[in-house]
Design an enzyme around this catalytic site. Structure first.
Site, PDB file in Angstrom:
ATOM      1  N   LYS A 269       5.585  -1.619   7.921  1.00 56.71           N
ATOM      2  CA  LYS A 269       6.625  -0.901   7.186  1.00 56.71           C
ATOM      3  C   LYS A 269       7.911  -1.715   7.270  1.00 56.71           C
ATOM      4  O   LYS A 269       8.453  -1.934   8.357  1.00 56.71           O
ATOM      5  CB  LYS A 269       6.823   0.505   7.762  1.00 56.71           C
ATOM      6  CG  LYS A 269       7.781   1.361   6.955  1.00 56.71           C
ATOM      7  CD  LYS A 269       7.648   2.848   7.284  1.00 56.71           C
ATOM      8  CE  LYS A 269       8.126   3.199   8.661  1.00 56.71           C
ATOM      9  NZ  LYS A 269       8.169   4.673   8.866  1.00 56.71           N
TER      10      LYS A 269
ATOM     11  N   ILE B 247       0.819  -1.217   0.000  1.00 61.15           N
ATOM     12  CA  ILE B 247       0.000   0.000   0.000  1.00 61.15           C
ATOM     13  C   ILE B 247       0.850   1.263   0.000  1.00 61.15           C
ATOM     14  O   ILE B 247       0.318   2.374   0.024  1.00 61.15           O
ATOM     15  CB  ILE B 247      -0.951   0.017   1.217  1.00 61.15           C
ATOM     16  CG1 ILE B 247      -0.160  -0.136   2.519  1.00 61.15           C
ATOM     17  CG2 ILE B 247      -2.002  -1.073   1.083  1.00 61.15           C
ATOM     18  CD1 ILE B 247      -1.008  -0.035   3.763  1.00 61.15           C
ATOM     19  N   GLY B 248       2.157   1.125  -0.011  1.00 61.98           N
ATOM     20  CA  GLY B 248       3.031   2.299  -0.031  1.00 61.98           C
ATOM     21  C   GLY B 248       4.475   1.916  -0.230  1.00 61.98           C
ATOM     22  O   GLY B 248       4.895   0.792   0.044  1.00 61.98           O
TER      23      GLY B 248
ATOM     24  N   ASP C 184       9.686  16.359  10.944  1.00 67.79           N
ATOM     25  CA  ASP C 184       9.298  15.939   9.590  1.00 67.79           C
ATOM     26  C   ASP C 184       7.788  16.100   9.395  1.00 67.79           C
ATOM     27  O   ASP C 184       7.110  15.213   8.868  1.00 67.79           O
ATOM     28  CB  ASP C 184       9.708  14.485   9.357  1.00 67.79           C
ATOM     29  CG  ASP C 184       9.843  14.164   7.882  1.00 67.79           C
ATOM     30  OD1 ASP C 184       9.850  12.965   7.552  1.00 67.79           O
ATOM     31  OD2 ASP C 184       9.940  15.094   7.063  1.00 67.79           O
TER      32      ASP C 184
ATOM     33  N   PHE D 136      12.259   4.278   3.397  1.00 66.97           N
ATOM     34  CA  PHE D 136      12.501   3.180   4.326  1.00 66.97           C
ATOM     35  C   PHE D 136      12.357   1.842   3.616  1.00 66.97           C
ATOM     36  O   PHE D 136      13.119   0.909   3.841  1.00 66.97           O
ATOM     37  CB  PHE D 136      11.491   3.285   5.475  1.00 66.97           C
ATOM     38  CG  PHE D 136      11.761   2.373   6.628  1.00 66.97           C
ATOM     39  CD1 PHE D 136      12.464   2.830   7.720  1.00 66.97           C
ATOM     40  CD2 PHE D 136      11.309   1.068   6.630  1.00 66.97           C
ATOM     41  CE1 PHE D 136      12.716   1.990   8.803  1.00 66.97           C
ATOM     42  CE2 PHE D 136      11.551   0.222   7.707  1.00 66.97           C
ATOM     43  CZ  PHE D 136      12.257   0.699   8.791  1.00 66.97           C
TER      44      PHE D 136
END
Length: 871
Positions: free
Chosen positions: A541, A518-519, A643, A523
């Protein structure tokens, strides 16, 4: 007859040399071979021009032969490297030259031999009219296995400054506290160049690729250059004798060794090409670059949009940190199939920064075969370790239907710093690469062999030991992993969040099924997964196993999020740290990121996610601010996110905003220290970085305020951070015309009072001086007040009008000179950049707001998006 011919040549050579020395006008290059016997000349590769001796009273000091001596270099192949001058005291050459710009070229033979002194012990400093060109410079350490060295500098002699003084000094610390007593030089070349080659009245203002301004003022007579690179892009090496017209004897290297990634194709001159097709003019004189440079280029090629829109043409150059650089790009449309503008339109990226977002070669040059160039300036912070840093130049297609780019030539010029310095430290000296300093050359070979043999034996033993140790440690770690899958490293807080085994993660992601991605980001990849027997959806992640980056961010995020609990902070469920894998497991946020729901004007309807209403945007901004307020004031010690951006604001099923991605977060200074900041390496994201933090390297919570202010304007205008021209936006607010910049999909939704208050707080947040910015608590209060104003305005019964918007295609678009927000390159400041297409388009003010609740299928949910189209 033969004697007459030689006599004529000798007479003409003498006339040329005398004219160079005695006259103020420097009509031809002055070539000086240092160490050449007095009244002697050597023929050179310059047509009709000889190298002459530096032992000439016209410019040499009277004590030249008392403080120096000449040396012969039998190993050198050509002049001026066959003879050099070694000096042990200062030498100042004084040349009478008419004021104006000049090239100074210095020539060195790296392997100089003199009195059994090793080449790495020669050190030369050079000051030219108060500019430091070299300091403790050692040719051997800088040679990188080159047999000769040539350095080119650009100086401007001011009016009234009729002499050029070159002061060479010996000695100084070379490396590792080694002191030198001798300096060395082979050749000096001095050449007058056209007044407007690099600095003139029309190009004093260069495009500045970084914050705080779009324009970089290059003051005339106040800056010296050093040529770092000069390339014939897409073509072959251009020798100095082919650098015509202009005859400045510049060398243009081929670009092959500097292209990285996609290499594209070389566009050679078409059949029957004639250099007369290049139409130089007043704007770009013929001497700017030789015609062969403009006649060749490198291009992506006319492939399909699906191919080229995923590609860049990128060149990478090692340069010295701590200086500003002029990057000059040469263009010329020579494709006979191109017949008008918008044939090649491109983004220009310098060091990862958007230097220009719309460059149309044909339109800017004026037609076919007309050369042009663009000058950009970039600032590189000093990393203070003496090593080189990488400077990238990249071109990317701008239009969907015209997907090609091209470049003909490239020059990179290092600018002197405010102290008039261009010098940098020598590279480190590795003693194992050379012989003992006390050995004579006759013993070099045998000693080198002995050292190599001993080194090989020792190295072999060490290698075997390291391998055995590594195998032993790996076995121990392997046993630990499988005897206790849920055991934790002491540094990771397993008591506050769960530690998952790799097996559990593989089950949750169906063995990292590509359909569950999904992304993607810096990283690595982000997967949607299910844990607890399918009862709980999570986002996982995963650090790219081949990446050497992200370990510190991995640890930081665990340390931060495992101890923080707030409804507006994304929850960390656990982590996996096994067999070299590093993964973070979060609560799943089905609505994706705030960025996913800001339909930028340049997307042309390609984003299928739901467009946010004004009330939704206000509520999301308020939630984000509350999360940041908790970090700044609600924890035991101040936490600076570092960030803040729209891709790090996540949305759950109920559109609740949650701040995410704490990999760059930093604990602020303790209250009892009296310090108001944390001194740290500058890190941040493209377009959002606080200019005060960048300038000083001092991090405070006000850096988050600045980033949040940029995001507020992004939410209001539906423009990416890199496309926001903040000075213009602030000016519109001051002039009370902020409504002209608002996202057209918000027509009729915003009350005037709410818009005014929103502009006020956003403008305060992006003040350059951090002391003028509000606290996050003040921002929260202001957003709560705005939400009340908005709701009261909507509920009024007197029919008070909402703000009507007047939208133009260039209302907030980045100017021709690029965005004014700061953007860091991925090589210098370790920043993580997000590329965004910032193409401007006219959008009707009555665009409907869709209500479809689309699940995120692309983009980053928990990590940054790498939009290839804008990298």
């Amino acid at each position: 007859m033969i004697w007459n011919q030689y006599r004529i040549r000798i007479i003409w050579s003498t006339i040329i040399v005398l004219s160079c020395i005695k006259s103020d006008a420097l009509d031809t290059p002055l070539l000086i071979n240092c160490g050449l016997p007095k009244s002697t000349q050597f023929e050179s590769s310059f047509e009709g021009l000889p190298w002459q001796s530096d032992d000439d009273p016209a410019f040499a000091p009277a004590n030249l032969n008392n403080v120096s001596t000449s040396v012969s270099e039998d190993a050198a192949d050509d002049v001026p490297f066959k003879i050099g001058r070694v000096f042990w005291s200062d030498i100042t050459y004084t040349f009478s030259i008419t004021p104006g710009p000049i090239f100074i070229r210095l020539y060195f033979f790296p392997n100089v031999t003199s009195n059994n002194t090793h080449p790495h012990l020669f050190s030369t400093s050079l000051v030219a009219n108060n500019y430091t060109l070299l300091h403790n410079f050692n040719p051997f350490l800088n040679s990188l296995q080159k047999t000769t060295l040539q350095y080119e500098f650009h100086l401007i002699l001011k009016n009234g400054e009729n002499n050029l003084k070159l002061t060479f000094s010996p000695g100084g610390i070379i490396n590792n506290n080694t002191r030198s007593s001798f300096g060395y030089i082979n050749g000096i070349e001095i050449e007058s160049i056209p007044e407007s080659l690099y600095i003139n009245e029309s190009n004093l203002n260069y495009t500045y690729a970084t914050y705080p301004a779009n324009v970089y003022y290059l003051g005339q007579n106040s800056t010296a250059f050093q040529t770092a690179y000069r390339l014939n892009v897409g073509g072959e090496y251009v020798d100095m004798n082919d650098d015509n017209p202009g005859g400045m004897k510049r060398k243009w290297d081929a670009d092959e060794d500097y292209v990285v990634g996609e290499r594209g194709i070389k566009l050679e001159p078409y059949p029957n090409w004639n250099s007369s097709k290049i139409k130089s003019g007043k704007k770009v004189p013929a001497y700017t670059a030789p015609k062969i440079v403009y006649g060749t280029s490198r291009s992506l090629g006319f492939n399909s949009a699906a191919i080229n829109l995923k590609r860049n043409l990128t060149w990478m150059f090692p340069v010295d940190p701590g200086f500003d650089y002029v990057v000059r790009l040469h263009f010329c449309e020579m494709d006979i199939d191109d017949t008008g503008s918008e044939q090649r339109v491109m983004y220009v990226y310098i060091g990862g920064y958007v230097a220009q977002e719309y460059l149309d070669i044909w339109a800017e040059a004026g037609g076919f075969g007309i050369p042009m160039y663009k000058d950009y300036v970039i600032s590189l912070p000093d990393i203070s370790n003496g090593s080189k840093v990488a400077l990238s130049v990249a071109l990317h297609p701008y239009l969907d239907y015209v997907t090609d780019v091209s470049l003909s030539g490239l020059e990179i010029l290092k600018l002197s710093d405010p102290t008039r310095n261009l010098a940098v430290p020598n590279p480190p000296y590795n003693v194992t690469d050379t012989t003992s300093l006390n050995q004579t050359p006759s013993h070099k070979s045998s000693i080198r062999k002995t050292i190599n043999i001993i080194g090989s034996v020792i190295g072999g033993l060490l290698l075997v030991s390291v391998i055995l140790l590594a195998l032993f440690r790996r076995k121990v770690q392997y046993n630990k992993l499988f005897t206790s899958a849920n055991s934790s490293r002491p540094s990771l807080p397993s008591d506050l969040c769960r530690r998952f085994s790799l097996t559990q993660i593989r089950i949750a992601t169906r063995d990292f099924d590509q359909n569950l991605i999904i992304g993607r980001g810096g990283f690595g990849k982000v997967y949607k997964g299910c844990i607890d027997g399918g009862a709980t959806d999570v986002a996982i992640k995963r650090l790219n196993p081949t990446s050497k980056q992200g370990e510190q961010e991995f640890l930081t995020e665990i340390e931060m999020l495992s101890r923080l609990r707030h409804m507006h902070l994304v929850s960390l469920i656990g982590y996996c740290d096994e067999k070299g894998e590093m993964m973070l497991i979060y609560e799943y946020m089905p609505r994706g990121t705030l960025r996913d729901h800001l339909i930028y004007r340049d997307t042309k309807g390609t984003n299928n996610n739901q467009v946010l209403s004004w009330n939704q945007r206000l509520t999301i901004c308020l939630g984000s601010a509350r999360g940041l307020e908790y970090l700044h004031a609600g924890t035991k010690q101040l936490i600076i996110h570092r960030d803040v951006k729209s891709t790090n604001i996540l949305l759950d099923e109920k559109w609740t905003a949650k701040v995410s991605d704490f990999g760059l977060s930093k604990v602020g200074p303790a209250s009892d220290t009296g310090e108001g900041h944390v001194s740290t390496t500058v890190k941040g994201s493209f377009g959002y970085l606080d200019p005060d933090y960048y300038k000083r390297g001092q991090l405070t919570e006000k850096s988050d305020i600045y980033s949040f202010g940029v995001m507020l304007f992004e939410v209001l205008c539906a423009r990416p951070a890199v496309g926001l021209n903040l000075p213009k936006v602030r000016a519109c607010y001051t002039k009370r015309i902020l409504h002209t910049l608002v996202d057209p999909t918000l027509t009729g939704q915003i009350t005037p009072e709410c818009l005014s208050k929103f502009g006020e707080i956003a403008e305060l947040c992006v003040r350059v001086n951090h002391d003028e910015r509000p606290s996050m608590r003040d921002v929260v209060w202001s957003l709560e007040f705005m939400l009340t104003l908005q709701q009261d305005g909507e509920n009024t019964s007197d029919g008070s009008p909402m703000v009507e918007l007047t939208i133009s295609s260039n209302a907030t678009g980045g100017s021709e000179n690029g965005a004014s927000t700061i953007s860091f390159g991925e090589y210098i400041c370790e920043s993580r950049t997000v590329g965004v297409n910032t193409q401007g388009s006219t959008v009707a003010s009555n665009t409907a707001v869709t209500n479809s609740h689309m699940e995120v299928k692309s983009g980053s949910v928990f990590s940054e998006i790498f939009n290839l189209r804008a990298r």
